[in-house]
Each structure stands twice: as structure tokens, then as C-alpha cells.
Design an enzyme around this catalytic site. Structure first.
Site, PDB file in Angstrom:
ATOM      1  N   HIS A   1      51.745  42.378  44.334  1.00 16.08           N
ATOM      2  CA  HIS A   1      50.710  41.537  45.248  1.00 16.08           C
ATOM      3  C   HIS A   1      50.644  41.204  46.837  1.00 16.08           C
ATOM      4  O   HIS A   1      50.393  40.373  47.877  1.00 16.08           O
ATOM      5  CB  HIS A   1      49.541  40.183  44.799  1.00 16.08           C
TER       6      HIS A   1
ATOM      7  N   ASP B   1      50.995  44.815  40.655  1.00 16.97           N
ATOM      8  CA  ASP B   1      50.665  43.287  41.330  1.00 16.97           C
ATOM      9  C   ASP B   1      49.896  42.149  40.020  1.00 16.97           C
ATOM     10  O   ASP B   1      49.660  41.997  39.035  1.00 16.97           O
ATOM     11  CB  ASP B   1      48.621  43.005  41.609  1.00 16.97           C
TER      12      ASP B   1
ATOM     13  N   SER C   1      43.615  40.382  49.263  1.00 16.03           N
ATOM     14  CA  SER C   1      43.307  39.538  48.027  1.00 16.03           C
ATOM     15  C   SER C   1      41.507  38.453  48.303  1.00 16.03           C
ATOM     16  O   SER C   1      40.705  39.273  48.453  1.00 16.03           O
ATOM     17  CB  SER C   1      44.458  38.440  48.095  1.00 16.03           C
TER      18      SER C   1
END
Lengths: 276, 276
Positions: free
Chosen positions: A253, A221, A146
């Protein structure tokens, strides 16, 4: 440097260390996994940069990377994601301030005094780990999740020769075009500053990476609109960047996603780290 | 149907067969590899569509697919790339007419009478192979190279439920925006006809594929500007299409590239073909 903990782990040692940081002007904590092979001499190292809200600890305990790093004889570094402490500026939101350093050097009030995460990860922490542990500084690779995937990609492309390979799990891939990016770059950096230097899709378009690239992204996600993976995929192929982009069906995610593909990423980096 | 040749190959049989085609109104020749397992009952099948200038023979002799198909117990079909024979229209250039059917049904003069390659590959040849060989029609997958990669991707996305998986080697990925495409679609189809139905990047944008996708592209492919792989990569990720796009360093457009990654592709399809 202070040792906060050391645990035997897959035949090696998972340590947590604290040191006074010159770059961030506060105490900083990091995790370091050394495989058994480090007893006999310098080992290659894989940097793991974490995402929003994380400390040095999340990936260290949840990503399952040590198993594969031990198998490959590779060290792992887990830096924190921002400066810490009472004197450090913060914001009420989860995505600015502490836990959200975005791997840039802040130039704006109130962030500039401590939020120097680019220098910390690119300069200070490498000096510290190579001075204190048996790390082969000629064999470095980098990954992240991320915001940390953003950090890994931007560092790798901006420091040619430093990293032999780069990978990312669900990176913030195009921050200049996303609310995960415009908000933080706008707060930390001046308007008109070189935001493009912190956008992996734009860096990929401009210069690419001199080594292999692996990106994994979950198709479910919950942050796809903020991550903008299609911009990075387009830029990678338009650049003819040697690499692989995988859209992993149904993954979200979370660290369950990261852990599911960690073996592939560690093995991918091992191949580059042990080449020649 | 006439048997032109049958050779024992990796424990199975590599055959070449000729038949009168209703779709193309001429004799058509195809290659078919049957693994040893076909002696005991129906086997899954992987279609391989070839590129410009190819006949049924190129991939059959140069792609090295039989080794891996034998290992996985999968049949391989190698159709020709256009109608053939003295009465069939042609063009002086290598990329129009014979050897360049583009996997469409021509509607324009002089191509319409024979150039019905979509119907041939999507309808007629499947009927022929399932009627004459022990093929499990519920377990089909498709791949192809260059113009054949275009064919594989467009067929797979346009015939939902037909193929469990699709892959491509250096596909012509965005023919409506390329001289490998505009020329042929313009010759075979009417102006204003639905060219988008024959553009895998546009189909991917519109609908995607209900199964896994694998695309390999060489970074030193001499035809990158004509193939436009970046359009497909962007569309795949924007669609959140489960799949993998790999930019393979230094490989070109040749069968040496195809053969180098054939094992990966056959294994990729085997996983889908043997699921459930």
C-alpha cells in the site's frame, strides 16, 4: 495567497501555497507543480488526492509524479486531506479528523464547522488555482491514493464533464461496506444521509464515468480487506465502464507502489487531456 | 501426420496439418505458425483457442497474430474447436456439436465417442506438436476468444505449471450461469458432474492462476449478457490474482476486436515466456 516555497523542478516549478479557505474556515496549504510550458500559456492539470494521515506534502515528495508531468506538460495539484489548525476538531485515531477528511462535507458535530473537504476540492481550490496560475480548466484529470483514490473516483463520477479521465492507486473502493468508511461517514454525515454518493463502487453501479478509468491495486496490500477492490472491479465490468483494473503482483500500500506506476497514470491522463 | 499447406509468413512458416486423433477418434486439423527462429532450435509456443463456429482457420487468417509472434520468435498453435467428419454427432444449432466442443470431455450420448476436446487440447495435440516441431515445451502460454477464452482460462488454471501466462479475448467467463454454458455442459456432461471445473470464474475463486493474467472485453460486445465478464473480474480481484482486466470502449465481439489487441497479448505472453 501566500507563497511558502517555490523550487525549480524538472524544468518547471514546484510551489507550496497557503490561503484562507472559505469552505474550511481555516488556512489551507496546497502543492502545485507547473511544468515549463506554463510560461507560454495555460496547461492541463492533474489533481492528486492523498490518503489518510497525509498532508499536501507526501505525494509531492514521494510519488515521483513531477518527472512524468514535466514530460507531458501537465500541472499537478496536491491538496491537503483535511482542515488544519488549533481550532479544528480532531480525534485520537489516525483515521478520523485531521488528515482524514474523506472528501465529504461534514454535517455533524463537532466536524461540520471545518470539515468541508468536498466543497474545498470540488469548488474552492479549483477557483483559486485557475485564478492564480495558468491552468486550462477545460483540461482536468484526477487521481489519488487510498482515501484519495476514493476521493478521485467519487468526485469524477459526481461532477460529469469536469474531469476527462480518472485513475486511482489502491482506492478505498467500497466505504459503505468497510471500517474505512462506515466509521468516517458515520461521524461526518447523518445516519440516513446519502452515503452511497461517497462510495465509488455504488456510483460506478449507478452511473459510471464518462471517460477512461484506470485502477491499480497491489496484491500484497496490507489493507485489502478494508479497500474492497473486488467490489469496484465487479461494478466497473458490470457497468461496461471503459477502463482497466490491474492487480499488481506483490506490491503493497506504500508510496513505493504509487511511484512504481505513476508514469503509467500520468501518461494515461495525458492521452485524455490532449485528445482533440 | 499430413501437411495440408505451408506458407512462408513473416519470415517463418504458417502450416496446416492433419492427423488421426486418438482422443477424438477422427481426423483433426490444426494450424501452426513457426517463426524463423525455429530453424535454430526450440521456440516458445502460444496456444490460441477459437470460439463457437470456428475451425483451426479463423484466427489463423483473421487475428493478425503472426506479425507479433514473428517479432517475438514465438510459435502459434491453432487447434480446431470440435471433432469433425461424417460419423461425428452434431446439432442443428450453431452452439452445440461441431464447432462447439467447449473444451470438455463429453460423457453423454451422443457426444461421448468423439467430443473429447479437453484431452485433445491438453494432452494429445501437445504431444504431437512437440514430437514433430521444434517447440520448447517448458515455455508455453495460452489465449483464446469467446468459447476459446473459456478454454484457455480453464486449461491454464487446471494444469498448474503447464502455462506461464494466460490471456483471453471476451471469454465465456461464467458458463454455469449462462445459456452459453448450461446448454453445452448439460449436453456433454452428466447432471451433477463437476461443471465448476469448466467455469473460469469459479476456478478463479477456488484457485486462481500461478502467473500473469490478461483479459480484454469490448464494451459493445453483442454477447455481454452471455459472457458475464463481471463475474470473472470480481473473482480475479477477490482472489488478488496478479493480472489486468480491460474493458475496451466500443469494441464488439468480432475478430476486428481480437486483432486490435493481439499485439498487446502476444507481447504480454512474450514477457512471461522469456522470463528467466
Amino acid at each position: 495567497m501566500e507563497t511558502l516555497s517555490e523550487n525549480t523542478c524538472f524544468g518547471g516549478v514546484q510551489g507550496v501555497y497557503r490561503h484562507a479557505s472559505d469552505a474550511c474556515r481555516c488556512d489551507m496549504t496546497f502543492g502545485l507543480f507547473l511544468p515549463e510550458e506554463a510560461k507560454d500559456g495555460p496547461v492541463p492539470v492533474l489533481w492528486y488526492l492523498s490518503g489518510l494521515t497525509c498532508t499536501h506534502e507526501n505525494a509531492m515528495t514521494k510519488a515521483g509524479a513531477q518527472a512524468w508531468a514535466a514530460e507531458q506538460g501537465i500541472a499537478l495539484v496536491f491538496p491537503d486531506t483535511s482542515p488544519r489548525g488549533d481550532g479544528v476538531a480532531d480525534d485520537e485515531s489516525y483515521d478520523l479528523g485531521k488528515g482524514a477528511g474523506f472528501y465529504v462535507n461534514a454535517t455533524q458535530t463537532p466536524w461540520a464547522p471545518h470539515f468541508q473537504m468536498w466543497d474545498y476540492v470540488a469548488e474552492e481550490l479549483p477557483r483559486i488555482i485557475t485564478a492564480n496560475f495558468d491552468i486550462d480548466e477545460d483540461r482536468q484529470a484526477i487521481t489519488g491514493h487510498s482515501m484519495g483514490g476514493h476521493g478521485a473516483l467519487t468526485l469524477a463520477m459526481s461532477l460529469p464533464g469536469r474531469f476527462r479521465s480518472v485513475s486511482a492507486f489502491a482506492p478505498i473502493a467500497n466505504p459503505t461496506q468497510s471500517d474505512w468508511g462506515r466509521k468516517q461517514l458515520g461521524a461526518y454525515l447523518a445516519e440516513g444521509a446519502d452515503w452511497a454518493a461517497h462510495d465509488s463502487s455504488l456510483l460506478m453501479q449507478e452511473s459510471g464515468f464518462d471517460g477512461p478509468v484506470l485502477v491499480d491495486q497491489g496484491s500484497k496490500d496490507q489493507f485489502l480487506e478494508l479497500l474492497r477492490p473486488e467490489a469496484l472491479a465487479q461494478a466497473m465490468v458490470a457497468r461496461r465502464q471503459p477502463g482497466t483494473f490491474r492487480m499488481q503482483k506483490d506490491y503493497d500500500h506504500s508510496y513505493f507502489f504509487v511511484a512504481s506506476f505513476m508514469e503509467d497514470h500520468v501518461n494515461f491522463h495525458a492521452e485524455a487531456l490532449y485528445a482533440d
